[in-house]
Design an enzyme around this catalytic site. Structure first.
Site, short mmCIF file in Angstrom:
data_model
loop_
_atom_site.label_atom_id
_atom_site.label_comp_id
_atom_site.label_asym_id
_atom_site.label_seq_id
_atom_site.Cartn_x
_atom_site.Cartn_y
_atom_site.Cartn_z
N THR A 194 -46.15 21.50 -43.40
CA THR A 194 -44.96 22.19 -42.88
C THR A 194 -44.92 23.65 -43.36
OG1 THR A 194 -43.43 21.54 -44.67
CG2 THR A 194 -43.67 20.02 -42.82
N LEU A 240 -40.64 25.02 -40.74
CA LEU A 240 -39.81 24.16 -39.88
C LEU A 240 -40.36 22.74 -40.04
CD1 LEU A 240 -37.44 24.34 -37.86
CD2 LEU A 240 -39.16 24.45 -36.04
N HIS A 241 -39.79 22.04 -41.05
CA HIS A 241 -40.41 20.79 -41.52
C HIS A 241 -40.36 19.62 -40.51
CE1 HIS A 241 -40.26 22.51 -45.63
NE2 HIS A 241 -39.00 22.82 -45.39
N ASP A 242 -39.15 19.14 -40.25
CA ASP A 242 -39.00 17.82 -39.63
C ASP A 242 -39.57 17.68 -38.22
OD1 ASP A 242 -37.89 16.85 -41.96
OD2 ASP A 242 -35.82 17.17 -41.31
N CYS A 244 -42.28 18.41 -37.22
CA CYS A 244 -43.70 18.00 -37.31
C CYS A 244 -43.86 16.51 -37.02
CB CYS A 244 -44.26 18.33 -38.70
SG CYS A 244 -44.56 20.08 -38.96
#
Ligand code: BDR
Ligand code: CA
Length: 311
Positions: A194, A240-242, A244
């Site tokens: 991420t 922008l983690h989630d 992914c």
């Protein structure tokens, strides 16, 4: 045929983008959204999840409230990153769709018990409390889970909430340990991937150029949380983690990683919630997760813009 998924989440701006991406993607059939305490307390994550569904025009979805604190510890939240509401940066109206009366953990157990073997994919985007509790209370559900694709942990990037741990795993390491020891097919999007998915001014401009309420809302969110991460990491944008997790389900070719063993530290105060990832294969522990490392970032951000613009 679309893939049945349950999104388990603590929105959070990046959770919100993940939910919008899923709802905009015909490859995925969102059976329900289960909320957990994490970025903000449970009352707020359930409120936010309904705001996001209504933004996507999906007031028909079922949203459930789950655990309000980790399995064996007090709750740690992250308003310092996401703002007081968890969704600071853009205005959304008060939601009108109901919150389901069934507990999220009961919903997960009931839905999986009625499902065919390996037929439902779980997508945890926050602390693993709901999933760990469901697996502890009803271990029989594991056989009907196709895959768990989660955001959490880190190896090369080590930690973001402590020097050693990533937020989602740190908040509920006992729950994470249950998930990582479950034997279920596991895909992990850690900070290592991420942190290669950094937002940019150009992407915010692309979002604003779309004639789309969802895209301009995302632009507002990103503008807000970019400041925190840019200050912290000295980077141009913010991870922008989630999304992914959802992007992996839609377009796995955007990612690469390794099948490795990952264990969760639950004992040490200093390294609580650390994902001890055997990246170099120095133990003979059995591989239990596909640990993602690389991402085609331009492909990822284009995918989000194009899909969400279609909502
Ligand atoms: C994770 O923690 C939360 O702040 C984000 O929503 C993401 O799920 C990143 O460490
Ligand atoms: Ca999250």
């Amino acid at each position: 045929m679309s893939r049945d998924i349950i999104i388990d989440t603590d929105p959070g701006q990046d959770d919100a983008v993940a939910i919008l991406l899923a709802l905009a993607s015909p490859e995925l059939n969102v059976l329900g959204i289960t909320c957990v305490a994490g970025n903000v307390p449970l009352a707020r994550t359930t409120y936010n999840a309904r705001q996001i569904c209504e933004l996507a025009g999906r007031a028909d979805l079922n949203v459930f409230a789950g655990c309000d604190s980790p399995m064996g510890r007090g709750l740690v939240t992250a308003e310092h990153v996401h703002g007081e509401t968890g969704l600071d940066g853009a205005f959304l109206p008060e939601p009108h769709m109901p919150l389901q009366s069934q507990h999220a953990v009961d919903y997960i157990i009931e839905t999986l018990r009625q499902a065919a073997p390996k037929s439902i994919t779980l997508c945890p985007l926050g602390p693993l409390t709901n999933i760990g509790t469901a697996l502890q209370n009803a271990p029989d559900i594991a056989k009907n889970i196709a895959q768990i694709v989660l955001m959490g942990g880190a190896y090369f990037e080590v930690g973001n909430i402590t020097p050693a741990a990533e937020f989602n795993i740190f908040v509920d390491p006992e729950a994470a340990q249950i998930v990582f020891n479950s034997g279920i097919d596991l895909v992990v999007a850690p900070l290592d991937v991420t942190h290669k998915a950094l937002t940019s001014k150009a992407w915010i401009a692309d979002l604003r150029a779309e004639n789309s309420q969802a895209c301009s809302t995302i632009a507002g969110w990103v503008d807000f949380f970019e400041r925190f991460d840019s200050d912290k990491y000295g980077s141009q944008g913010a991870p922008l983690h989630d999304p992914c997790v959802i992007a992996y389900l839609i377009a796995p070719e955007l990612f690469s990683g390794r099948h490795i063993n990952v264990e969760i530290e639950t004992q040490s105060e200093l390294t609580r919630g650390m994902t001890v990832a055997d990246w170099w294969g120095v133990t003979d522990r059995t591989a239990n997760a596909l640990f993602l490392e690389n991402i085609d970032a331009p492909g990822y951000f284009n995918l989000i813009t194009q899909r969400v613009a279609s909502l």
